[in-house]
Design an enzyme around this catalytic site. Structure first.
Site, mmCIF file in Angstrom:
data_model
loop_
_atom_site.group_PDB
_atom_site.id
_atom_site.type_symbol
_atom_site.label_atom_id
_atom_site.label_comp_id
_atom_site.label_asym_id
_atom_site.label_seq_id
_atom_site.Cartn_x
_atom_site.Cartn_y
_atom_site.Cartn_z
ATOM 1 N N ASP A 35 2.081 -1.670 2.311
ATOM 2 C CA ASP A 35 1.493 -0.653 2.896
ATOM 3 C C ASP A 35 1.194 0.787 1.975
ATOM 4 O O ASP A 35 1.665 0.621 1.000
ATOM 5 C CB ASP A 35 2.655 0.038 3.857
ATOM 6 N N HIS A 110 0.380 -5.377 13.869
ATOM 7 C CA HIS A 110 0.996 -5.477 12.888
ATOM 8 C C HIS A 110 2.474 -5.097 12.987
ATOM 9 O O HIS A 110 2.766 -4.456 13.615
ATOM 10 C CB HIS A 110 0.343 -4.555 11.724
ATOM 11 N N HIS A 112 5.464 -3.709 10.545
ATOM 12 C CA HIS A 112 6.236 -3.005 9.351
ATOM 13 C C HIS A 112 7.268 -3.868 9.121
ATOM 14 O O HIS A 112 8.283 -3.776 9.678
ATOM 15 C CB HIS A 112 6.208 -1.424 9.574
HETATM 16 P P1 AMP Z 1 0.726 1.934 12.659
HETATM 17 O O1 AMP Z 1 1.178 3.486 12.897
HETATM 18 O O2 AMP Z 1 2.079 1.441 13.044
HETATM 19 O O3 AMP Z 1 -0.485 1.791 13.210
HETATM 20 O O4 AMP Z 1 0.962 1.778 10.989
HETATM 21 C C1 AMP Z 1 -0.384 1.622 10.204
HETATM 22 C C2 AMP Z 1 -0.174 1.549 8.755
HETATM 23 O O5 AMP Z 1 -0.922 1.233 8.165
HETATM 24 C C3 AMP Z 1 0.762 2.784 8.163
HETATM 25 O O6 AMP Z 1 1.877 2.610 7.640
HETATM 26 C C4 AMP Z 1 -0.397 2.925 7.101
HETATM 27 O O7 AMP Z 1 0.102 3.652 5.928
HETATM 28 C C5 AMP Z 1 -0.961 1.589 6.743
HETATM 29 N N1 AMP Z 1 -2.271 1.738 6.345
HETATM 30 C C6 AMP Z 1 -3.459 2.245 6.958
HETATM 31 N N2 AMP Z 1 -4.408 1.914 5.857
HETATM 32 C C7 AMP Z 1 -4.090 1.011 4.964
HETATM 33 C C8 AMP Z 1 -4.716 0.298 4.046
HETATM 34 N N3 AMP Z 1 -6.001 0.370 3.691
HETATM 35 N N4 AMP Z 1 -4.072 -0.602 3.245
HETATM 36 C C9 AMP Z 1 -2.589 -0.861 3.538
HETATM 37 N N5 AMP Z 1 -1.904 -0.145 4.432
HETATM 38 C C10 AMP Z 1 -2.672 0.845 5.241
#
Ligand code: AMP
Length: 127
Positions: A35, A110, A112
């Protein structure tokens, strides 16, 4: 209601190789990467390569091969990261946000994986 997948989301761009990522492992149907804004010492995202919006979309419409590959990858990864209790790790939390009440930011399914410290209560309730 049909699921409406936006192929301009950031994870779709990662899968197409349009933006970089820190890949940890990749299989036929699944990608795992760090992340970009880690909220714990271990903060990894596991995503299917297929175009699914969230967990209910994935569970309803993904093939058995995609679903098995996703969860086997998640399990292997938690062991490889040294956090799986089944292989002596101290534990981890899996979070999958879906839709506005969950504050899902990226509309590509996704999970986490969060670990590496005590993660506290599952939810923080407003006062
Ligand atoms: P969610 O709120 O469950 O949709 O989480 C999205 C996650 O994607 C967040 O923890 C962000 O920090 C992560 N994120 C967003 N853009 C990127 C990226 N380019 N590479 C890696 N993680 C990302």
């Amino acid at each position: 209601m049909p699921y409406d997948y936006d192929d301009q989301n950031i994870f779709a761009k990662i899968l197409r190789g349009e933006i970089p990522n820190k890949t940890i492992c990749e299989t036929e149907h699944t990608l795992a990467f760090h992340d970009i804004r880690p909220q714990a010492p271990v903060h990894v995202l596991v995503i299917p390569k297929g175009a699914y919006v969230n967990a209910d979309h994935f569970g309803a419409e993904a093939s058995e091969a995609e679903i098995v590959d996703f969860y086997r990858t998640l399990a292997k990864l938690s062991a490889d990261l040294g956090v799986a209790p089944g292989t002596g790790g101290a534990g981890y939390r899996v979070i999958g946000n879906a839709g506005p009440d969950s504050h899902q930011e990226v509309p590509h399914f996704h999970m986490h994986i969060l670990a590496g410290r005590s993660l506290g209560a599952m939810l923080v309730h407003p006062a």
